[in-house]
Write a protein that holds these residues in place. Sequence first.
Motif, short mmCIF file in Angstrom:
data_model
loop_
_atom_site.label_atom_id
_atom_site.label_comp_id
_atom_site.label_asym_id
_atom_site.label_seq_id
_atom_site.Cartn_x
_atom_site.Cartn_y
_atom_site.Cartn_z
N TRP A 399 68.02 98.66 3.45
CA TRP A 399 66.74 99.31 3.24
C TRP A 399 66.02 99.61 4.56
CZ3 TRP A 399 64.04 102.24 0.32
CH2 TRP A 399 62.67 102.35 0.51
N GLN A 400 65.93 98.64 5.44
CA GLN A 400 65.19 98.85 6.68
C GLN A 400 65.81 99.95 7.53
OE1 GLN A 400 62.28 97.62 7.34
NE2 GLN A 400 62.26 96.39 5.45
N LEU A 403 65.06 103.29 5.79
CA LEU A 403 63.67 103.69 5.96
C LEU A 403 63.40 104.20 7.37
CD1 LEU A 403 60.83 103.84 4.77
CD2 LEU A 403 60.48 101.47 5.51
N SER A 518 58.50 107.78 2.39
CA SER A 518 58.80 106.38 2.07
C SER A 518 58.74 106.15 0.57
CB SER A 518 57.82 105.47 2.80
OG SER A 518 56.49 105.65 2.33
N LEU A 521 61.86 107.81 -0.93
CA LEU A 521 63.05 107.00 -0.65
C LEU A 521 63.07 105.76 -1.55
CD1 LEU A 521 65.51 106.75 1.27
CD2 LEU A 521 64.08 105.28 2.70
N SER A 522 61.92 105.18 -1.78
CA SER A 522 61.85 104.03 -2.68
C SER A 522 62.25 104.42 -4.10
CB SER A 522 60.44 103.44 -2.66
OG SER A 522 60.34 102.34 -3.55
N LYS A 598 66.74 110.22 2.99
CA LYS A 598 66.78 109.58 4.31
C LYS A 598 67.35 110.50 5.39
CE LYS A 598 71.23 107.06 4.21
NZ LYS A 598 71.62 107.33 5.60
#
Length: 719
Positions: A399-400, A403, A518, A521-522, A598
């Motif tokens: 995830w990081q 993002l 963000s 993407l979530s 992303k």
Amino acid sequence: MTRKNLARTTKRRNRGSGRLKQVLVAAMIASTTGCGLLDKVKPGPHDNTPSYHDNYGMQIEYPEVCECNTPVSDAAKQTTEPMSLEDPSQMPSLELTLEEAVQLAVQQSPVLRSIGGTIVSAPATTQTTYSPGLVASSPNQGTEAALAAFDAQYTQQLFWNNNDQPLNRQAFAIPGSPFVVPAFAQSRGATFTNELSKQTMTGATFALRHVVNYLNTQDPSAAQQQFPSAFTGWVEAEWRQPLLQGSGTLYNQIVGQNFGLAVGQYNGVLIARINEDVALADFESGVVGLVSDVEEAYWGLAQAYRVLDATVKGREAAQQTFQYQEVRLDVGAGRSDEEAQARSQFYQFQAQVESALGGDTGLYALEQRLRYLIGLPATDGRLIKPTTQPSDVRVVFDWQSALGQAVERRVEVRRQRFNVKRRELELTAARLNYRPRLDLLAQYRWRGLGDQLIGDSDGAQFDNLYGSITSGNFQEGQAGIEMSFPVGFRLAGVAIASAKLNIKRERAILAETELRISHDLSDAARRIALTYQLLETNFNRYQADLKQVEVLRRRYVDGNDNINFLLQAQRQVVTSETAFYTSLFDYNLAIRDFHQEKGSLLAYNQVQLAEGPWAAKAYSDAQRIGRFLEPRENPGSIDMTRPITSGPFDPAQAQATTYIESQPATFDMINDPVSPESPSDAMDSESEDSMNEGLEDTKEQVEEAGKDLAGLLSSGLRN
């Protein structure tokens, strides 16, 4: 003037005054009564003459343009009759992988197609491969156009004139006559001016100017002239250097051609460079949308094959149940309501099969949508068959890392960052404009005079003009400063305020864009987890429904259950199979959406963006000019403007943000799918055998019942 003439003049004046009064009265009446009086005027001959251009002003006509055949236009003209309800298993197939589909889509046409595109209704908004080049070659937005402000300018003028002017003085009087000959001046001349000027990047202007004047006069006051006709002229050099407003490389690279003309309007080299980068970002965004649409259409077509296959299997099962009920009804062992229910379900599945073939979301419609995106004719007698297997393993993203890539690599973020950079440069130029105009001006001139323009010098002074100029005997010089500014700098202050508001707006939009990305993407990550879980759940549901159908079929054949339970189970197994394959392809589209959010969709589909080849002349010019360019020995000591970008960026660069978790082999049936070409042959063999066994058992029971009935009848007749 005599009294008679005076009276005649007065009468004429009174008559003119009366006519003027009549005209004024008529104008007043016309203004108060509108067009009433004018309507009474009869039309003249010109009003009844038909014009050649009557009925042609707004006539719709067909344009005549030069046309050339291209693969795209040929594909449009070679389209065959569309398919609606034909059996897909009887048509030749065109096997196509997802990679091949994407490759065809990005190579077939310079137009970036889209599923919901408006190429017909709004062609001006369509992205093409020419869009970045159009901005780069634009005379208003491109870099070359901005550099043209610093090109050397050459101007030339040549005028001839002939003057014949009377003078307000006496020339001479004729003896014995009261007449006096007036004085006059006659002259013929020409003026030739040429100038070569150039503005430098620092704001300085250099000019080299040459002026030649020729005059041949017969003015009596010019009797003391040395030559009746003479050439005068000079060669001068001029240098103007701004010291405050308009000075500096950065200012001129931002402002460009509007230097000194309009405050707040900027089209310099740096602004033009940003325009080209924004155009490239728009083009990249169009390519991303095209690849996304191709993948969606590809998996949509694969899903249509699966849905058709499931629906055909349901129709075959309903047909066997219906035939079974017909046999039972014929021999008197069945009920008419059960036969009607089985018949109704068969036709229900038949309608679903027809919709799955020719409906708006059917096989042929989705196949045609994919054909459009990859540039094939709408129909050509072949049916595209997707051969790329959908992914059925769990894909987990870090995830990081994802993002961080989303807020850095998304094309929308990079495009907005260019907008912020543009506003920052505009604010810099606006602040530099908040200064008075102070220029340093220097001129130096070589003058000359000659009886001839060019000639062999005979030793006499002023024999020819160029000999006099090149002698250097007459030289002039001038140097000074020039200052001007608006009192209060109101317009410059407004420009600074506007630039500050613009940069705040663009930065706020950039922050909001990152926040929106963000969130998107979530949502995409959540959709991946959801669709994979639905994939497992729907698969287990499908397996349970298959077992349920098998059990209820045997119970119904044995006469232990009502037909309603079997019909409901048959409908349920088709619904669950359709839901399973829908969740399977939704899972693959969810992976696509995550890559798109992303900013790695192009790398995911192995699409590279590169500039096309230049003309051969451009390469030769670059090589020739490069010979005169030397590298800087100490670049740090040279004052240069801050670069616009931090370096090249590859949107197709692969990003390692995923790993694949092995999944137990519960979806082996997906890896060995039923051929979409023959969905009717894909029926469950066990179910078909079971139904056939039931039909055979029913026939045997009917034959035995008939034999018993025949025996009873024969024994009764004997008795």
